[in-house]
Design an enzyme around this catalytic site. Structure first.
Site, mmCIF file in Angstrom:
data_model
loop_
_atom_site.group_PDB
_atom_site.id
_atom_site.type_symbol
_atom_site.label_atom_id
_atom_site.label_comp_id
_atom_site.label_asym_id
_atom_site.label_seq_id
_atom_site.Cartn_x
_atom_site.Cartn_y
_atom_site.Cartn_z
ATOM 1 N N CYS A 2 0.953 -1.222 0.173
ATOM 2 C CA CYS A 2 0.052 0.109 -0.091
ATOM 3 C C CYS A 2 0.888 1.192 -0.098
ATOM 4 C CB CYS A 2 -1.058 0.230 1.208
ATOM 5 S SG CYS A 2 -2.259 -1.184 1.151
ATOM 6 N N ARG A 27 4.199 -0.423 -4.649
ATOM 7 C CA ARG A 27 3.918 -0.896 -3.131
ATOM 8 C C ARG A 27 2.524 -1.724 -3.421
ATOM 9 N NH1 ARG A 27 6.733 1.565 0.653
ATOM 10 N NH2 ARG A 27 5.345 0.850 2.117
ATOM 11 N N TRP A 75 -2.585 -2.728 -1.778
ATOM 12 C CA TRP A 75 -2.207 -4.107 -2.046
ATOM 13 C C TRP A 75 -2.953 -4.725 -0.958
ATOM 14 C CZ3 TRP A 75 -0.597 -8.173 0.976
ATOM 15 C CH2 TRP A 75 0.002 -9.306 0.458
ATOM 16 N N ASN A 101 -2.242 1.922 5.441
ATOM 17 C CA ASN A 101 -1.264 0.804 5.261
ATOM 18 C C ASN A 101 -1.245 -0.107 6.338
ATOM 19 O OD1 ASN A 101 0.700 -0.827 4.243
ATOM 20 N ND2 ASN A 101 2.268 0.977 4.575
ATOM 21 N N GLY A 102 -1.283 -1.285 6.311
ATOM 22 C CA GLY A 102 -0.826 -2.400 7.405
ATOM 23 C C GLY A 102 -2.228 -2.949 7.814
ATOM 24 N N GLU A 482 17.561 -17.965 -6.496
ATOM 25 C CA GLU A 482 17.502 -16.748 -6.748
ATOM 26 C C GLU A 482 16.732 -16.903 -8.155
ATOM 27 O OE1 GLU A 482 16.385 -14.189 -5.184
ATOM 28 O OE2 GLU A 482 17.012 -12.260 -6.719
ATOM 29 N N LYS A 486 13.152 -15.542 -9.348
ATOM 30 C CA LYS A 486 12.870 -14.463 -10.311
ATOM 31 C C LYS A 486 11.701 -14.942 -11.343
ATOM 32 C CE LYS A 486 14.128 -11.378 -8.542
ATOM 33 N NZ LYS A 486 14.671 -11.319 -7.448
ATOM 34 N N GLU A 489 8.145 -15.640 -9.781
ATOM 35 C CA GLU A 489 7.524 -14.135 -9.520
ATOM 36 C C GLU A 489 7.096 -13.379 -10.790
ATOM 37 O OE1 GLU A 489 11.279 -11.780 -7.621
ATOM 38 O OE2 GLU A 489 9.256 -11.190 -6.968
ATOM 39 N N HIS A 505 18.925 -37.320 -4.724
ATOM 40 C CA HIS A 505 17.777 -37.588 -3.651
ATOM 41 C C HIS A 505 16.255 -37.396 -3.739
ATOM 42 C CE1 HIS A 505 21.620 -38.729 -1.425
ATOM 43 N NE2 HIS A 505 21.966 -37.429 -1.826
ATOM 44 N N LYS A 607 5.846 -4.468 -3.511
ATOM 45 C CA LYS A 607 7.308 -4.457 -3.283
ATOM 46 C C LYS A 607 7.791 -4.332 -1.888
ATOM 47 C CE LYS A 607 11.522 -3.054 -4.587
ATOM 48 N NZ LYS A 607 12.205 -4.229 -5.282
#
Ligand code: F6R
Length: 612
Positions: A2, A27, A75, A101-102, A482, A486, A489, A505, A607
């Site tokens: 947010c 955000r 968000w 936000n939160g 990583e 990438k 997402e 294994h 983000k």
């Protein structure tokens, strides 16, 4: 998670707000909204989806001219991403508007109390309770009402509000979520981060925990939730608006990938003092404290966690201190063994990730020392830590982290060398030699970027692949993780990273004809590791995998087993992630773009993740 902006001044508020929201959209982009106060009336426009939808609505239904306003980009946490759940939220009399936000953890009981009192709520959000509570608490002073309401709230929140009956002020509050004040000339701003107002002012005021701020065009007043005057810290933002623009690239991500040589160089700048000693930014821990450390615990999330995995190799190698690495969201719930002699290293680009913040608070409660590695000056995690090493990557706007990751790897190496210096596990000249090796990295990354075109072509070729696997050994293993993250997402593909030796294994059962498998090959100087991975490549190739091999330039031994060979400059093993990650970033970016996805704003993501 947010984005929030507030504005008071002489300019047309809606323009300032929309421009700020554009910069904050990374955000969250589930909905966007704006509110202004004009003629003793608060008016709101809000719309589900990206900012463009709100702009369309504003073109159809313009807001009245006002120089006081605020905006929000969402968000979603409580309530689906619909028009009715979009912020700002209002009270029944449409007197007050609130953005948030939160997460307000006690919102269910507050909502029940409001409903018992006859209030009809119009959305499914936790935020809306605040607008009704503010309306009830308002007695001519919005800041006073905000303080009273905040004292009743539990959880994490940044709130910004305006009130029809007090049209000359915008009020903000924060607990565990970010809010920064921008001080202009005859105008002031509130923002989730400085990018919200960077094109207007670089003077920022950092708010502390549990503070309320009132902004008027010529005045900023900050108090605690109890109404006492509060201490604040003013600072100058050291980057300008152009850093938050795409600069000719199609995506922020591409621009940020290409900024990596500079970001790495900037993170290394000024680290050696006049006496030839390594120095860090804000090392508020004494040498004595650092000599007493008997364990290091590294915490982070996502990409930051991967840089923590890389850190383990450097710190253990150079200092011989045992290192544990853990995802921050799991850390405090397993009752970790911590104490005065534990150094907890928290890695976070944003400095606001709630899982990481809660983890460091837990660590400090157990009297551990906390060192933050962070990219955002003045953010919460470094503020609550005993020491800080900043990464100087500049603003990272694309949701997928790239330049922050490379600079985190630089920073963890600096921390490892610093510990080695203080504890005497390395000689001064050895430390300088390693710093020189780090100093060669910007050029090495530049060379990777110059030769990365085949990786782009490969990504376009693999656009219909169902899955991609990534294999690595030693520090190549976190690089594999990583690379897979990438791809997941950005391209919404099944992608997994494995330690190459672990494949036999179980995961080797996944290998089928033409499955693309990316392998990160350790330098030839690590012969044992190198030979082992060459065997691993042969094993998967024998089972039909299409091998994409990232190996140092001139490594002819792997060429016969590589369907695609991606050479990267030869660098010391511990620094290989800095060069080996770059082709994987480019690969994911290009593949997502070839699929027609939004590279900078992948679905469901935000983000800065300020909820647990
Ligand atoms: C992945 C990504 C995330 C972040 C994670 C931690 O590309 O960006 O995995 O790395 O959310 O964020 P920070 O570093 O801000 O704590």
């Amino acid at each position: 998670m947010c984005g929030i902006i507030g504005y008071v001044g002489q300019q047309k508020a809606v323009d300032v707000v929309i421009e700020g929201l554009r910069r904050l959209e990374y955000r969250g982009y589930d909905s966007a909204g704006v509110a202004v106060v004009a003629g003793n009336e608060v008016q709101v426009r809000r719309r589900a989806g990206k900012l463009a939808n709100l702009e369309k609505l504003l073109a159809e239904q313009p807001l009245p001219l006002s120089t006081f306003g605020m905006g929000h980009t969402r968000w979603a946490t409580h309530g689906a991403p619909t028009d009715r759940n979009a912020h700002p939220h209002m009270d029944e009399a449409a007197q007050v508007a609130v953005v948030h936000n939160g997460i307000i953890e006690n919102f269910a009981s507050l909502r029940a109390q409001l409903e018992d009192g006859g209030v009809m709520l119009a959305s499914d959000t936790d935020t809306e309770v605040v607008s009704h509570l503010l309306a009830q608490a308002f007695d001519g002073d919005l800041a006073e009402a905000m303080r009273a309401v905040c004292r009743r709230l539990e959880g994490a929140f940044t709130l910004v509000a305006i009130h029809a009956a007090q049209p000359d002020v915008v009020v903000g509050a924060r607990r565990n979520s970010p809010l920064v004040v921008g001080r202009g000339e005859g105008e002031n701003f509130l923002g989730s981060d400085v990018s919200a107002f960077i094109s207007h002012t670089r003077h920022a005021v950092e708010l502390g925990q549990d503070q309320v701020v009132e902004i008027r065009p010529h005045q900023i007043v900050v108090t605690t939730f109890d109404g006492k005057p509060a201490d604040v810290k003013e600072y100058e933002v050291d980057w300008d608006a152009s850093a938050a623009e795409k600069g000719g690239y199609d995506y922020f991500m591409l621009k940020e990938i290409h900024e990596q040589p500079k970001a790495v160089a900037d993170t290394l700048l000024g680290r050696i003092d006049d006496d030839g000693h390594l120095q860090l930014d804000e090392m508020r821990l004494s040498d004595e404290d650092l000599r007493e450390i008997d364990k290091v615990v590294i915490i982070g999330c996502g990409t930051a966690y991967h840089s923590g995995l890389i850190a383990k190799y450097s710190i253990e190698h150079w200092t011989r201190i045992p290192v544990e690495v853990e995802v921050a969201s799991e850390f405090r719930y397993r009752d970790p063994i911590l104490g005065r002699h534990t150094l907890v290293i928290a890695i976070s680009q944003s400095g606001e990730t709630m899982d990481t913040l809660m983890a460091i608070r837990h660590a400090r409660e157990q009297e551990s020392r906390v060192l933050a590695i962070c990219n955002v000056n003045g953010s919460t995690i470094p503020r609550e830590s005993d020491a800080v090493v900043y990464t100087y990557a500049g603003p990272e706007i694309a949701v997928a982290s790239t330049k922050a990751f490379l600079t985190q790897i630089v920073a963890v190496n600096l921390v490892a060398l610093y510990l080695a210096q203080v504890r005497g596990t390395k000689w001064g000249d050895e430390i300088i030699r390693h710093i020189d090796e780090l100093a060669a990295m910007p050029e090495a990354v530049d060379r990777v970027l110059d030769t990365v075109e085949p990786m782009r072509a490969l990504a376009r070729e693999l656009v219909d692949a169902k899955a991609v696997l990534f294999l690595g050994r030693h520090v190549g293993y976190p690089v594999a993780l990583e690379g897979a993250l990438k791809l997941k997402e950005l391209a919404y593909m099944h992608a997994e990273g494995f330690a190459a030796g672990e494949l036999k294994h179980g995961p080797i059962a996944l290998i089928e004809q033409d499955l693309p498998v990316v392998v990160i090959v350790p330098p030839r100087s690590r012969k044992v590791l190198h030979d082992k991975i060459v065997s691993n490549i042969q094993e998967i190739r024998a089972r039909g995998a299409r091998t994409i091999v990232i190996a140092e330039e001139g490594d002819d031994t792997v060429a016969p087993y590589a369907d695609t060979l991606v050479p990267v400059p030869a660098v010391p093993t511990l620094l290989q992630p800095i060069v080996a990650t770059v082709p994987l970033q480019v690969f994911a970016c290009e593949l997502a773009s070839a699929k027609g996805y939004d590279v900078d704003q992948p679905r469901n993501l935000a983000k800065s993740v300020t909820v647990e």
